[in-house]
Write a protein that holds these residues in place. Structure first.
Motif, PDB file in Angstrom:
ATOM      1  N   TYR A  22      -3.136   5.241  -9.193  1.00 26.15           N
ATOM      2  CA  TYR A  22      -2.592   5.578  -7.848  1.00 26.15           C
ATOM      3  C   TYR A  22      -3.961   5.574  -6.742  1.00 26.15           C
ATOM      4  O   TYR A  22      -4.772   5.968  -7.014  1.00 26.15           O
ATOM      5  N   LEU A  23      -3.656   4.552  -5.929  1.00 27.96           N
ATOM      6  CA  LEU A  23      -4.661   4.223  -4.975  1.00 27.96           C
ATOM      7  C   LEU A  23      -4.307   4.816  -3.457  1.00 27.96           C
ATOM      8  O   LEU A  23      -3.490   4.536  -3.088  1.00 27.96           O
ATOM      9  N   SER A  24      -5.384   5.724  -3.058  1.00 30.01           N
ATOM     10  CA  SER A  24      -4.944   6.252  -1.782  1.00 30.01           C
ATOM     11  C   SER A  24      -6.521   6.832  -0.931  1.00 30.01           C
ATOM     12  O   SER A  24      -7.083   7.313  -1.563  1.00 30.01           O
ATOM     13  N   PRO A  25      -6.227   6.790   0.537  1.00 25.69           N
ATOM     14  CA  PRO A  25      -7.563   7.704   0.981  1.00 25.69           C
ATOM     15  C   PRO A  25      -7.107   9.087   1.330  1.00 25.69           C
ATOM     16  O   PRO A  25      -8.037   9.478   1.671  1.00 25.69           O
ATOM     17  N   ASN A  26      -6.012   9.447   0.722  1.00 26.45           N
ATOM     18  CA  ASN A  26      -5.629  10.776   1.005  1.00 26.45           C
ATOM     19  C   ASN A  26      -5.144  11.694  -0.156  1.00 26.45           C
ATOM     20  O   ASN A  26      -4.455  12.513  -0.182  1.00 26.45           O
ATOM     21  N   LEU A  27      -6.003  11.727  -0.967  1.00 23.77           N
ATOM     22  CA  LEU A  27      -5.967  12.556  -2.187  1.00 23.77           C
ATOM     23  C   LEU A  27      -6.732  14.018  -1.928  1.00 23.77           C
ATOM     24  O   LEU A  27      -7.670  13.963  -2.450  1.00 23.77           O
ATOM     25  N   MET A  28      -6.061  14.685  -0.995  1.00 24.95           N
ATOM     26  CA  MET A  28      -6.567  15.844  -0.525  1.00 24.95           C
ATOM     27  C   MET A  28      -5.457  16.409   0.220  1.00 24.95           C
ATOM     28  O   MET A  28      -4.096  16.259   0.135  1.00 24.95           O
ATOM     29  N   THR A  29      -5.574  17.619   1.266  1.00 27.62           N
ATOM     30  CA  THR A  29      -4.672  18.004   1.944  1.00 27.62           C
ATOM     31  C   THR A  29      -4.169  17.108   2.933  1.00 27.62           C
ATOM     32  O   THR A  29      -4.672  16.788   4.061  1.00 27.62           O
ATOM     33  N   HIS A  30      -2.932  16.632   2.594  1.00 35.94           N
ATOM     34  CA  HIS A  30      -2.431  15.320   3.497  1.00 35.94           C
ATOM     35  C   HIS A  30      -1.071  15.414   3.246  1.00 35.94           C
ATOM     36  O   HIS A  30      -0.444  15.618   1.979  1.00 35.94           O
ATOM     37  N   ILE A  31      -0.033  14.905   4.146  1.00 35.84           N
ATOM     38  CA  ILE A  31       1.567  14.982   4.001  1.00 35.84           C
ATOM     39  C   ILE A  31       1.766  14.135   2.936  1.00 35.84           C
ATOM     40  O   ILE A  31       2.873  14.464   2.260  1.00 35.84           O
ATOM     41  N   VAL A  32       1.157  12.911   2.658  1.00 38.84           N
ATOM     42  CA  VAL A  32       1.595  12.172   1.605  1.00 38.84           C
ATOM     43  C   VAL A  32       1.592  12.715   0.230  1.00 38.84           C
ATOM     44  O   VAL A  32       2.377  12.364  -0.519  1.00 38.84           O
ATOM     45  N   LEU A  33       0.712  13.534  -0.066  1.00 36.63           N
ATOM     46  CA  LEU A  33       0.502  14.324  -1.077  1.00 36.63           C
ATOM     47  C   LEU A  33       1.700  15.093  -1.504  1.00 36.63           C
ATOM     48  O   LEU A  33       2.165  15.546  -2.691  1.00 36.63           O
TER      49      LEU A  33
ATOM     50  N   TYR B  47      -4.345   7.513 -13.662  1.00 32.37           N
ATOM     51  CA  TYR B  47      -5.663   7.542 -12.938  1.00 32.37           C
ATOM     52  C   TYR B  47      -5.542   7.628 -11.361  1.00 32.37           C
ATOM     53  O   TYR B  47      -4.887   7.114 -10.955  1.00 32.37           O
ATOM     54  N   LEU B  48      -6.504   8.445 -10.657  1.00 35.30           N
ATOM     55  CA  LEU B  48      -6.321   8.442  -9.319  1.00 35.30           C
ATOM     56  C   LEU B  48      -7.575   7.868  -8.670  1.00 35.30           C
ATOM     57  O   LEU B  48      -8.665   8.166  -9.265  1.00 35.30           O
ATOM     58  N   TYR B  49      -7.265   7.215  -7.559  1.00 32.36           N
ATOM     59  CA  TYR B  49      -8.275   6.398  -6.840  1.00 32.36           C
ATOM     60  C   TYR B  49      -8.655   6.850  -5.671  1.00 32.36           C
ATOM     61  O   TYR B  49      -7.785   6.634  -4.786  1.00 32.36           O
TER      62      TYR B  49
END
Length: 489
Positions: free
Chosen positions: A137-148, A166-168
């Protein structure tokens, strides 16, 4: 009239960019105002258009901003390829805020993107059966974010007998949620600081079988630029992006039967994966546990929207103005996602200039405790043509019924899919007239409003929108299906 040389333009551009990054859009535009395009070197005109366009978008002049981003794309002389890709992604995103863009024009615009990657050399892949599929999974938002809130179940509830995950993270942003995620899956990689090819190499070296881009053209399309090297043999996009990517390296797009009826196949360069229920699975934030959620029907009725102000077009405001006229004494509560007061003041000015009465409107900036404020409205009004996703789920979970309007393309049908999956299709409208009629009728039924506010959370919890086990099972079945398609292709 003054002619600007290359050094002049670079200095002015740097100053304007600094002001833009600080949120001082009007100051940046004032600097750019005196720079007439005909007096600029040809190789610097794209930068002028981009700077002006992004600043105009920052002060809610979306149409003007989009036009300048388009001008930048079609002034390629001297433009670095990476800048061209970034501008294209920002252009595509902001096109969705504008009413009246045809589905064909939207599709045609996105197909331009692939032309920017024709010289890429894709990684080679050998077909072989696997005991376990490795999903990235590829994302700039692996943090507190609505997509999560829509992706977390894919990271936490996957079948560890059949899959590795795996998280990227690409965004360079990190918080306590990131720390939590790092220990949740089989692997975590921070790709920030790497160029697209270097990041793709990391993914390739991990032997990822299926790569899921959760961001698409958001954040300047950085994740798509990685996918363009084809680091995994099968690649898909969705959840955090809402239209075709236009990139041939993306094979599939995640959807459902409500967001994409059969005729929408022609609006995607990717092959659609239609889940049998919702392609969204909502997990509410922990902050909801601290909410009081004490509701009583207001008198007069309060309509509201907590959507990003960028989504509120003039056409939408005119629709809401008609609704307030039909429902006597009703009010409109708008709350932005951003905390800056200047956006609130600009929205107030827009409303007053359009003929809203001062006592009819309540405009608020974003706050950390915004969930409590859903109790200040009776009916949530979705935006069109770019509806809410996370905000719609939040409203429903807080017990607020949402009225949505939908069009044909995927990006206009989030609300329709969410409500249909909850059994609330009667709150969805295919036209402005129907939208107004539904909202006005609901406003006139106080008993129904009380009942919905009391029962919506339970309805949502029992619906496909929050069936984490069923959702992950459906997605994993799709993974196995598309893997077999690749092996047999």
């Amino acid at each position: 009239m003054k002619k600007f040389d290359k050094d002049d333009v670079e200095k002015i551009y740097a100053k304007a960019k600094k002001l833009h990054d600080e949120g001082k859009y009007e100051e940046a535009l004032a600097i750019l105002h005196d720079m007439q395009i005909d007096n600029l070197p040809m190789e610097k005109r794209w930068a002028f258009y981009e700077a002006k366009g992004m600043c105009q978008i920052g002060i809610d002049k979306i149409r003007e901003g989009v036009e300048n981003l388009r001008n930048a794309l079609f002034s390629p002389e001297g433009m670095p390829l990476l800048s061209q890709r970034r501008i294209a992604s920002n252009y595509f995103i902001n096109l969705h805020y504008i009413d009246g863009i045809s589905d064909k024009d939207m599709f045609d615009a996105h197909t331009l993107y692939n032309q920017m990657f024709l010289k890429n050399i894709a990684f080679p892949h050998k077909k072989q059966a696997k005991m376990k599929l490795r999903i990235g999974y590829l994302s700039p938002n692996l943090m507190t974010h609505i997509v999560l809130n829509f992706a977390i179940q894919l990271f936490s509830a996957y079948d560890r007998e059949r899959f590795e995950v795996y998280l990227y993270q690409t965004g360079g942003r990190h918080d306590e949620v990131s720390d939590w995620l790092m220990n949740m899956t089989d692997g975590w990689r921070d790709l920030s600081g790497l160029n697209a090819h270097e990041a793709a190499q990391k993914i390739y070296d991990d032997g990822i079988d299926i790569l899921f881009d959760l961001a698409g053209h958001t954040e300047g399309g950085a994740t798509l630029q990685i996918c363009a090297y084809k680091p995994a043999p099968v690649q898909l996009c969705g959840i955090g992006w809402f239209d075709t990517t236009g990139l041939s390296a993306i094979d599939y797009f995640l959807s459902d039967n409500y967001c994409d009826p059969p005729e929408n196949d022609a609006l995607f360069t990717e092959k659609l994966i239609r889940l049998p229920h919702s392609h969204f699975c909502y997990t509410p934030p922990e902050t909801v546990l601290k909410c009081k959620a004490e509701y009583h029907v207001h008198s007069p009725i309060v309509f509201g929207s907590f959507n990003n102000f960028d989504k509120i077009t003039d056409e939408m405001l005119r629709t809401w103005k008609r609704l307030l006229q039909i429902v006597p004494g009703s009010k409109l509560l708008l709350k932005n996602v951003y905390r800056t007061i200047d956006r609130v003041e600009r929205m107030k000015k827009r409303l007053l200039n359009m003929g809203f009465e001062k006592e009819q409107i309540d405009i608020r900036p974003g706050t950390a405790s915004y969930l409590d404020e859903y109790m200040d409205m009776d009916i949530a009004l979705d935006t069109y043509p770019y509806p809410g996703g996370g905000t719609t789920c939040e409203a429903l979970y807080m017990g607020v019924p949402v009225v949505t309007r939908y069009g044909q393309r995927h990006g206009s049908r989030f609300g329709y899919s969410l409500l249909k999956n909850m059994g609330l299709g009667e709150l969805t409208a295919s036209s402005e007239e129907e939208y107004i009629r539904i909202a006005a009728a609901l406003a006139g039924d106080r008993e129904l409003l009380e009942g919905l506010h009391a029962s919506l959370r339970t309805m949502m919890q029992k619906s496909p929108l929050m069936d984490a086990r069923g959702y992950v099972r459906d997605v994993e079945a799709a993974y196995e299906k598309i893997w077999k398609e690749w092996l047999n292709s």
